[in-house]
Write a protein that holds these residues in place. Structure first.
Motif, PDB file in Angstrom:
ATOM      1  N   ARG A  15       0.996  -1.244   0.065  1.00 41.09           N
ATOM      2  CA  ARG A  15      -0.071  -0.083  -0.116  1.00 41.09           C
ATOM      3  C   ARG A  15       0.614   1.123  -0.022  1.00 41.09           C
ATOM      4  O   ARG A  15       1.334   1.944  -1.008  1.00 41.09           O
ATOM      5  N   GLU A  16       1.116   1.570   1.251  1.00 40.17           N
ATOM      6  CA  GLU A  16       1.814   3.043   1.168  1.00 40.17           C
ATOM      7  C   GLU A  16       3.159   3.143   0.370  1.00 40.17           C
ATOM      8  O   GLU A  16       3.601   4.099   0.076  1.00 40.17           O
ATOM      9  N   LEU A  17       3.909   2.195   0.645  1.00 44.76           N
ATOM     10  CA  LEU A  17       5.312   1.823   0.349  1.00 44.76           C
ATOM     11  C   LEU A  17       5.435   1.554  -1.161  1.00 44.76           C
ATOM     12  O   LEU A  17       6.519   1.332  -1.737  1.00 44.76           O
ATOM     13  N   LYS A  18       4.293   1.120  -1.716  1.00 44.20           N
ATOM     14  CA  LYS A  18       4.391   0.729  -3.269  1.00 44.20           C
ATOM     15  C   LYS A  18       5.246   1.557  -4.206  1.00 44.20           C
ATOM     16  O   LYS A  18       5.929   0.997  -5.189  1.00 44.20           O
ATOM     17  N   PRO A  19       4.933   2.665  -4.071  1.00 43.30           N
ATOM     18  CA  PRO A  19       5.648   3.633  -5.204  1.00 43.30           C
ATOM     19  C   PRO A  19       6.958   3.598  -5.029  1.00 43.30           C
ATOM     20  O   PRO A  19       7.967   3.579  -5.903  1.00 43.30           O
ATOM     21  N   MET A  20       7.577   3.325  -3.606  1.00 50.10           N
ATOM     22  CA  MET A  20       9.058   3.118  -3.354  1.00 50.10           C
ATOM     23  C   MET A  20       9.523   1.748  -3.967  1.00 50.10           C
ATOM     24  O   MET A  20      10.494   1.717  -4.401  1.00 50.10           O
ATOM     25  N   VAL A  21       8.368   0.696  -3.522  1.00 47.17           N
ATOM     26  CA  VAL A  21       9.129  -0.648  -4.020  1.00 47.17           C
ATOM     27  C   VAL A  21       9.209  -0.703  -5.742  1.00 47.17           C
ATOM     28  O   VAL A  21      10.245  -1.084  -6.176  1.00 47.17           O
ATOM     29  N   ASP A  22       8.311   0.202  -6.479  1.00 45.32           N
ATOM     30  CA  ASP A  22       8.197  -0.025  -7.762  1.00 45.32           C
ATOM     31  C   ASP A  22       9.458   1.054  -8.258  1.00 45.32           C
ATOM     32  O   ASP A  22      10.154   0.524  -9.181  1.00 45.32           O
ATOM     33  N   HIS A  23       9.881   2.119  -7.432  1.00 43.99           N
ATOM     34  CA  HIS A  23      10.971   2.906  -7.961  1.00 43.99           C
ATOM     35  C   HIS A  23      12.287   2.310  -7.689  1.00 43.99           C
ATOM     36  O   HIS A  23      13.117   2.291  -8.625  1.00 43.99           O
ATOM     37  N   VAL A  24      12.315   1.356  -6.830  1.00 40.79           N
ATOM     38  CA  VAL A  24      13.550   0.972  -6.363  1.00 40.79           C
ATOM     39  C   VAL A  24      13.680  -0.477  -7.177  1.00 40.79           C
ATOM     40  O   VAL A  24      14.764  -0.691  -7.898  1.00 40.79           O
ATOM     41  N   LEU A  25      12.879  -1.527  -6.999  1.00 43.00           N
ATOM     42  CA  LEU A  25      12.992  -2.813  -7.647  1.00 43.00           C
ATOM     43  C   LEU A  25      12.411  -3.191  -9.037  1.00 43.00           C
ATOM     44  O   LEU A  25      13.095  -3.951  -9.532  1.00 43.00           O
ATOM     45  N   LEU A  26      11.504  -1.991  -9.558  1.00 41.86           N
ATOM     46  CA  LEU A  26      11.307  -2.281 -11.086  1.00 41.86           C
ATOM     47  C   LEU A  26      12.239  -1.328 -11.889  1.00 41.86           C
ATOM     48  O   LEU A  26      11.843  -1.194 -12.993  1.00 41.86           O
ATOM     49  N   SER A  27      13.003  -0.607 -11.278  1.00 41.72           N
ATOM     50  CA  SER A  27      13.582   0.453 -12.063  1.00 41.72           C
ATOM     51  C   SER A  27      14.807  -0.055 -12.969  1.00 41.72           C
ATOM     52  O   SER A  27      15.122  -1.435 -12.825  1.00 41.72           O
ATOM     53  N   ASP A  28      15.043   0.507 -14.193  1.00 35.92           N
ATOM     54  CA  ASP A  28      16.010  -0.178 -14.968  1.00 35.92           C
ATOM     55  C   ASP A  28      17.436  -0.479 -14.536  1.00 35.92           C
ATOM     56  O   ASP A  28      18.008  -1.159 -14.737  1.00 35.92           O
ATOM     57  N   ILE A  79      15.336  -4.688  -1.648  1.00 35.66           N
ATOM     58  CA  ILE A  79      15.583  -3.156  -1.560  1.00 35.66           C
ATOM     59  C   ILE A  79      16.807  -2.790  -0.782  1.00 35.66           C
ATOM     60  O   ILE A  79      17.430  -1.875  -1.092  1.00 35.66           O
ATOM     61  N   CYS A  80      17.341  -3.373   0.189  1.00 38.11           N
ATOM     62  CA  CYS A  80      18.480  -3.009   1.236  1.00 38.11           C
ATOM     63  C   CYS A  80      19.538  -3.284   0.328  1.00 38.11           C
ATOM     64  O   CYS A  80      20.428  -2.478   0.289  1.00 38.11           O
ATOM     65  N   PHE A  81      19.366  -4.416  -0.455  1.00 32.99           N
ATOM     66  CA  PHE A  81      20.782  -4.538  -1.530  1.00 32.99           C
ATOM     67  C   PHE A  81      20.965  -3.403  -2.351  1.00 32.99           C
ATOM     68  O   PHE A  81      21.903  -2.908  -2.660  1.00 32.99           O
ATOM     69  N   GLU A  82      19.908  -3.236  -3.069  1.00 31.44           N
ATOM     70  CA  GLU A  82      19.882  -2.035  -4.123  1.00 31.44           C
ATOM     71  C   GLU A  82      20.179  -0.902  -3.520  1.00 31.44           C
ATOM     72  O   GLU A  82      21.010  -0.119  -4.146  1.00 31.44           O
ATOM     73  N   LEU A  83      19.466  -0.143  -2.379  1.00 33.74           N
ATOM     74  CA  LEU A  83      19.985   0.854  -1.977  1.00 33.74           C
ATOM     75  C   LEU A  83      21.406   0.919  -1.386  1.00 33.74           C
ATOM     76  O   LEU A  83      22.013   1.929  -1.425  1.00 33.74           O
ATOM     77  N   GLY A  84      21.921  -0.162  -1.086  1.00 37.20           N
ATOM     78  CA  GLY A  84      23.319  -0.369  -0.654  1.00 37.20           C
ATOM     79  C   GLY A  84      24.141  -0.151  -1.772  1.00 37.20           C
ATOM     80  O   GLY A  84      25.153   0.596  -1.731  1.00 37.20           O
ATOM     81  N   GLN A  85      23.784  -0.805  -3.107  1.00 39.62           N
ATOM     82  CA  GLN A  85      24.465  -0.579  -4.314  1.00 39.62           C
ATOM     83  C   GLN A  85      24.612   0.853  -4.774  1.00 39.62           C
ATOM     84  O   GLN A  85      25.516   1.583  -5.079  1.00 39.62           O
ATOM     85  N   GLN A  86      23.395   1.586  -4.541  1.00 39.60           N
ATOM     86  CA  GLN A  86      23.461   2.953  -4.879  1.00 39.60           C
ATOM     87  C   GLN A  86      24.314   3.776  -4.223  1.00 39.60           C
ATOM     88  O   GLN A  86      24.694   4.752  -4.614  1.00 39.60           O
ATOM     89  N   MET A  87      24.204   3.508  -3.073  1.00 43.44           N
ATOM     90  CA  MET A  87      25.178   4.311  -1.958  1.00 43.44           C
ATOM     91  C   MET A  87      26.550   4.168  -2.257  1.00 43.44           C
ATOM     92  O   MET A  87      27.295   5.062  -2.199  1.00 43.44           O
ATOM     93  N   LEU A  88      27.091   2.629  -2.442  1.00 40.91           N
ATOM     94  CA  LEU A  88      28.363   2.526  -2.957  1.00 40.91           C
ATOM     95  C   LEU A  88      28.872   3.356  -4.194  1.00 40.91           C
ATOM     96  O   LEU A  88      30.066   3.816  -4.327  1.00 40.91           O
ATOM     97  N   GLU A  89      27.757   3.224  -5.122  1.00 41.19           N
ATOM     98  CA  GLU A  89      28.030   4.119  -6.324  1.00 41.19           C
ATOM     99  C   GLU A  89      28.467   5.228  -6.211  1.00 41.19           C
ATOM    100  O   GLU A  89      29.260   5.957  -6.876  1.00 41.19           O
ATOM    101  N   LYS A  90      27.527   5.944  -5.580  1.00 44.27           N
ATOM    102  CA  LYS A  90      27.536   7.384  -5.270  1.00 44.27           C
ATOM    103  C   LYS A  90      28.878   7.829  -4.771  1.00 44.27           C
ATOM    104  O   LYS A  90      29.412   8.852  -5.031  1.00 44.27           O
ATOM    105  N   HIS A  91      29.296   6.936  -3.700  1.00 45.07           N
ATOM    106  CA  HIS A  91      30.494   7.361  -2.773  1.00 45.07           C
ATOM    107  C   HIS A  91      31.695   6.823  -3.659  1.00 45.07           C
ATOM    108  O   HIS A  91      32.868   7.673  -3.489  1.00 45.07           O
ATOM    109  N   ALA A  92      31.583   6.137  -4.761  1.00 49.36           N
ATOM    110  CA  ALA A  92      32.682   5.631  -5.503  1.00 49.36           C
ATOM    111  C   ALA A  92      33.011   6.862  -6.387  1.00 49.36           C
ATOM    112  O   ALA A  92      34.125   7.334  -6.824  1.00 49.36           O
ATOM    113  N   HIS A  93      31.880   7.697  -6.750  1.00 49.93           N
ATOM    114  CA  HIS A  93      32.224   8.887  -7.671  1.00 49.93           C
ATOM    115  C   HIS A  93      32.467  10.187  -7.040  1.00 49.93           C
ATOM    116  O   HIS A  93      32.643  11.093  -7.560  1.00 49.93           O
TER     117      HIS A  93
END
Length: 86
Positions: A24-37, A71-85
């Protein structure tokens, strides 16, 4: 609510509530994170399997633990990529 959870009443267990939030409430976040290209094209998980798990969860199956792990895995990947740059 605590009494119902302690008695094991269906719908009041922590993961059941989290599962409902993901539907319900977190559906947009799930879609944004897990269904993103970005996530689906990493090649670490089969895109069709991820889409199926998300769809099944929205349909009533309980994939809360798996979705939260992804979700935790992907958010972690995004954080690692951000800090690597930086």
């Amino acid at each position: 609510m605590r009494v119902a959870a302690k008695l094991g009443v269906k719908g009041y267990q922590p993961y059941e509530r989290l599962g409902l939030w993901l539907r319900r409430e977190l559906k947009p976040m799930v879609d944004h994170v897990l269904l993103s290209d970005t996530f689906l094209q990493r090649g670490l998980f089969r895109a069709d399997a991820v889409r199926r798990v998300v769809s099944e969860h929205y349909g009533g199956a309980n994939h809360t633990f798996l979705l939260m792990s992804l979700i935790c895995f992907e958010l972690g990947q995004q954080m690692l990529e951000k800090h690597a740059h930086d």
